[in-house]
Scaffold this motif. Structure first.
Motif, PDB file in Angstrom:
ATOM      1  N   HIS A  64      50.335  29.585  -5.477  1.00  0.00           N
ATOM      2  CA  HIS A  64      48.959  29.851  -5.890  1.00  0.00           C
ATOM      3  C   HIS A  64      48.080  30.117  -4.676  1.00  0.00           C
ATOM      4  N   LEU A  65      48.477  29.599  -3.524  1.00  0.00           N
ATOM      5  CA  LEU A  65      47.693  29.832  -2.315  1.00  0.00           C
ATOM      6  C   LEU A  65      47.805  31.290  -1.891  1.00  0.00           C
ATOM      7  N   SER A  66      49.012  31.793  -1.865  1.00  0.00           N
ATOM      8  CA  SER A  66      49.269  33.209  -1.597  1.00  0.00           C
ATOM      9  C   SER A  66      50.740  33.465  -1.898  1.00  0.00           C
ATOM     10  N   TYR A  67      51.028  34.705  -2.260  1.00  0.00           N
ATOM     11  CA  TYR A  67      52.423  35.040  -2.580  1.00  0.00           C
ATOM     12  C   TYR A  67      52.830  36.339  -1.899  1.00  0.00           C
ATOM     13  N   SER A  68      54.046  36.338  -1.413  1.00  0.00           N
ATOM     14  CA  SER A  68      54.744  37.552  -1.008  1.00  0.00           C
ATOM     15  C   SER A  68      56.224  37.253  -1.144  1.00  0.00           C
ATOM     16  N   ASP A  69      57.020  38.283  -1.285  1.00  0.00           N
ATOM     17  CA  ASP A  69      58.467  38.077  -1.377  1.00  0.00           C
ATOM     18  C   ASP A  69      59.004  37.385  -0.129  1.00  0.00           C
ATOM     19  N   ARG A  70      58.412  37.682   1.000  1.00  0.00           N
ATOM     20  CA  ARG A  70      58.856  37.042   2.242  1.00  0.00           C
ATOM     21  C   ARG A  70      58.589  35.541   2.202  1.00  0.00           C
ATOM     22  N   ARG A  71      57.442  35.137   1.661  1.00  0.00           N
ATOM     23  CA  ARG A  71      57.133  33.707   1.575  1.00  0.00           C
ATOM     24  C   ARG A  71      58.070  33.006   0.597  1.00  0.00           C
ATOM     25  N   PHE A  72      58.338  33.648  -0.538  1.00  0.00           N
ATOM     26  CA  PHE A  72      59.257  33.032  -1.488  1.00  0.00           C
ATOM     27  C   PHE A  72      60.626  32.862  -0.844  1.00  0.00           C
ATOM     28  N   ALA A  73      61.101  33.881  -0.170  1.00  0.00           N
ATOM     29  CA  ALA A  73      62.407  33.786   0.488  1.00  0.00           C
ATOM     30  C   ALA A  73      62.408  32.660   1.516  1.00  0.00           C
ATOM     31  N   ALA A  74      61.308  32.510   2.249  1.00  0.00           N
ATOM     32  CA  ALA A  74      61.231  31.446   3.250  1.00  0.00           C
ATOM     33  C   ALA A  74      61.307  30.075   2.591  1.00  0.00           C
ATOM     34  N   VAL A  75      60.603  29.894   1.466  1.00  0.00           N
ATOM     35  CA  VAL A  75      60.645  28.614   0.748  1.00  0.00           C
ATOM     36  C   VAL A  75      62.049  28.334   0.232  1.00  0.00           C
ATOM     37  N   ALA A  76      62.678  29.344  -0.391  1.00  0.00           N
ATOM     38  CA  ALA A  76      64.002  29.144  -0.975  1.00  0.00           C
ATOM     39  C   ALA A  76      65.057  28.851   0.089  1.00  0.00           C
ATOM     40  N   TRP A  77      65.043  29.611   1.174  1.00  0.00           N
ATOM     41  CA  TRP A  77      66.052  29.395   2.214  1.00  0.00           C
ATOM     42  C   TRP A  77      65.792  28.114   2.996  1.00  0.00           C
ATOM     43  N   PHE A  78      64.532  27.739   3.157  1.00  0.00           N
ATOM     44  CA  PHE A  78      64.242  26.442   3.771  1.00  0.00           C
ATOM     45  C   PHE A  78      64.747  25.317   2.867  1.00  0.00           C
ATOM     46  N   GLY A  79      64.596  25.490   1.544  1.00  0.00           N
ATOM     47  CA  GLY A  79      65.141  24.516   0.599  1.00  0.00           C
ATOM     48  C   GLY A  79      66.650  24.405   0.706  1.00  0.00           C
ATOM     49  N   VAL A  80      67.325  25.529   0.895  1.00  0.00           N
ATOM     50  CA  VAL A  80      68.774  25.516   1.093  1.00  0.00           C
ATOM     51  C   VAL A  80      69.125  24.706   2.341  1.00  0.00           C
ATOM     52  N   ALA A  81      68.423  24.982   3.440  1.00  0.00           N
ATOM     53  CA  ALA A  81      68.719  24.297   4.700  1.00  0.00           C
ATOM     54  C   ALA A  81      68.417  22.800   4.610  1.00  0.00           C
ATOM     55  N   LEU A  82      67.284  22.451   3.994  1.00  0.00           N
ATOM     56  CA  LEU A  82      66.907  21.044   3.908  1.00  0.00           C
ATOM     57  C   LEU A  82      67.857  20.263   3.004  1.00  0.00           C
ATOM     58  N   SER A  83      68.232  20.851   1.871  1.00  0.00           N
ATOM     59  CA  SER A  83      69.173  20.158   0.984  1.00  0.00           C
ATOM     60  C   SER A  83      70.541  20.035   1.636  1.00  0.00           C
TER      61      SER A  83
END
Length: 492
Positions: A64-83
């Motif tokens: 909701h703060l801001s969206y771009s495909d690059r930001r979504f990819a960063a969140v998803a891949w960071f989630g992969v790394a953190l998990s």
């Protein structure tokens, strides 16, 4: 603080947290690999359009703060790394406060994805992963004993998953009460697995035993989770055995796997330690005051929020897979309150031939998970979630399930969109997009033993009419509107 921590559940907590980290990893990986086609800026149901009309308070999300495909990819891949880091033990190797923050970050990141995921994330196991992940925040790490209150909350969650599923069946389709639902279920379930054909061909008396055993596992056994050991362990093991049976018989994303993970917390930790030949960990000191207060506050919150799912269990019109708050804490769960007697599939085809060609040559797009080519054995994919394949199952039951995205999907195929084609198993038009596409409906059934031997086909299918007539890019919107599908939305 003997009242605060549970003796004998060190290895139970460890097994649960490691399993949950693996499921988080799977969920984030699925998001990273599928979001562009489904939710991206040029996706079938773009996130920017969603956040423009749905306020933050209704669906809290970082996007909701801001969206771009690059930001979504960063969140998803960071989630992969953190998990992955949590999976290999990093959350236990750091101070308690850091371990709590790691689990909290996983929950917050996945909540941000689910709350903008729209129809693609409308499955019960999404909320189940979030609720289990929320409780994991307060289970602590190797520096403190597992809090008793949180372990009871995990059992309460497992109880709601199992007992809610049992009630929805008994209140729903009469075939569950007549013990006949499994005459159909293995064949008509959303994503059959490689053994589903064999489960379907079991003798009907054994299907009655399967159904009766399921009722016992979901309506009787859950109450034993709240009894002293070793009874609670035996109840948890009964749940695990039932879930393994379901894993073997079909593909239900991580629903069965997370239920197994939850059940591990009710198993006596000494038993897990003995099975894995692990010695008991050294005694730790009392938990810090801040952690005690945090656990008490979280427990109070979950207890208050549990009013709604508890009321739902006794309600005459029980809701299935419902979230009562935007944070997906203390939800209602259930599955297959009704069972299809027949299976239909939507097959999408394309052709290079222009409109008006007397006998165009149609070639089918094959999906990675859902049935298509009758000779192809159903594939295993769980706990990975193929979201488009699942939604195609719903679309075959009624076009109403597909209105927001089916016409845009055909448009992407007509454009040769790479992100969309990556979700499919085969692209029959590798050099250039087709001139036309169409969708046809087929009735599918598993072949008999004799048909399988003679034809090599796992499925027998017969045409069941047009789902959407042939369209080009120019005629797609008007044809889809006439057929009952909403046209692709314009603008944010």
């Amino acid at each position: 603080m003997e009242w605060f921590t549970a003796d004998g559940y060190w290895w139970s907590r460890l097994a649960f947290q490691r399993a949950l980290a693996a499921l988080y990893l799977t969920a984030f990986l699925a998001a990273a690999l599928q979001f562009r086609a489904l939710l991206g800026e040029r996706g079938l149901t773009p996130i920017p359009r969603f956040v423009a009309r749905v306020p933050f308070r209704a669906a809290p999300s970082l996007f909701h703060l801001s969206y771009s495909d690059r930001r979504f990819a960063a969140v998803a891949w960071f989630g992969v790394a953190l998990s992955a880091a949590v999976l290999v033990g990093c959350a236990d190797a750091v101070p308690l406060w850091a371990g709590v923050l790691m689990w909290a970050a996983l929950w917050a990141l996945y909540l941000s994805i689910v709350n903008v995921g729209q129809t693609w994330y409308g499955f019960g196991w999404e909320s189940l992963l979030l609720e289990a992940g929320f409780l994991a925040v307060f289970l602590g790490n190797a520096r403190v004993g597992p809090p008793v209150l949180v372990l009871w909350l995990v059992r309460w969650l497992l109880f709601r998953v199992e007992f809610g599923a049992g009630l929805i069946k008994m209140r729903g389709d009469r075939c569950w009460r007549e013990l006949t639902c499994l005459d159909y279920h293995h064949e008509t379930q959303p994503m059959p697995g490689p053994l589903s054909w064999f489960f379907h061909r079991l003798p009907k008396p054994l299907h009655r035993v399967e159904t009766a055993a399921n009722h016992v596992a979901q309506l009787v056994v859950p109450f034993a989770l709240f009894t002293p050991q070793p009874v609670a362990t035996w109840a948890a093991l009964a749940v695990i055995v039932t879930q393994v049976w379901l894993v073997l018989s079909g593909n239900f994303a991580w629903l069965n796997w997370i239920t197994i993970a939850l059940a591990l917390t009710a198993v006596d930790g000494h038993l897990i330690g003995d099975l894995l030949t692990l010695s008991d960990p050294a005694e730790r000191g009392d938990p810090p005051l801040w952690f005690t207060v945090l656990v008490l506050a979280a427990t109070a919150l979950v207890v208050v929020l549990s009013y709604w799912p508890a009321r739902n269990l006794v309600a005459r019109r029980q809701r299935m897979n419902a979230s009562f708050n935007p944070f997906h804490i203390a939800g209602a769960y259930g599955a297959f309150g009704s069972v299809n007697r027949h299976r239909h599939e939507v097959v999408i085809e394309g052709t290079d031939d222009p409109p008006g060609t007397p006998e165009p040559r149609w070639r089918a797009y094959e999906f990675k998970g859902k049935p298509g080519d009758p000779r192809r054995v159903p594939r295993p994919c769980a706990p990975y979630h193929r979201r488009l394949d699942w939604m195609m199952w719903f679309a075959a039951m009624s076009p109403a399930f597909a209105r927001p995205w089916f016409a845009p999907l055909l448009g992407k195929l007509l454009e040769g969109d790479r992100a969309t084609l990556r979700l499919l198993r085969t692209n029959p038009f590798p050099d250039a997009p087709p001139a036309q596409v169409r969708a046809r409906r087929y009735a599918y059934r598993f072949t008999t033993w004799r048909e399988l031997r003679e034809t090599g086909q796992w499925w027998h299918r017969t045409p069941a009419g047009a789902y959407l007539p042939p369209v080009t890019l120019e005629t797609l919107s008007a044809t889809a509107r006439r057929a009952g599908f909403a046209p692709p939305p314009e603008g944010p």
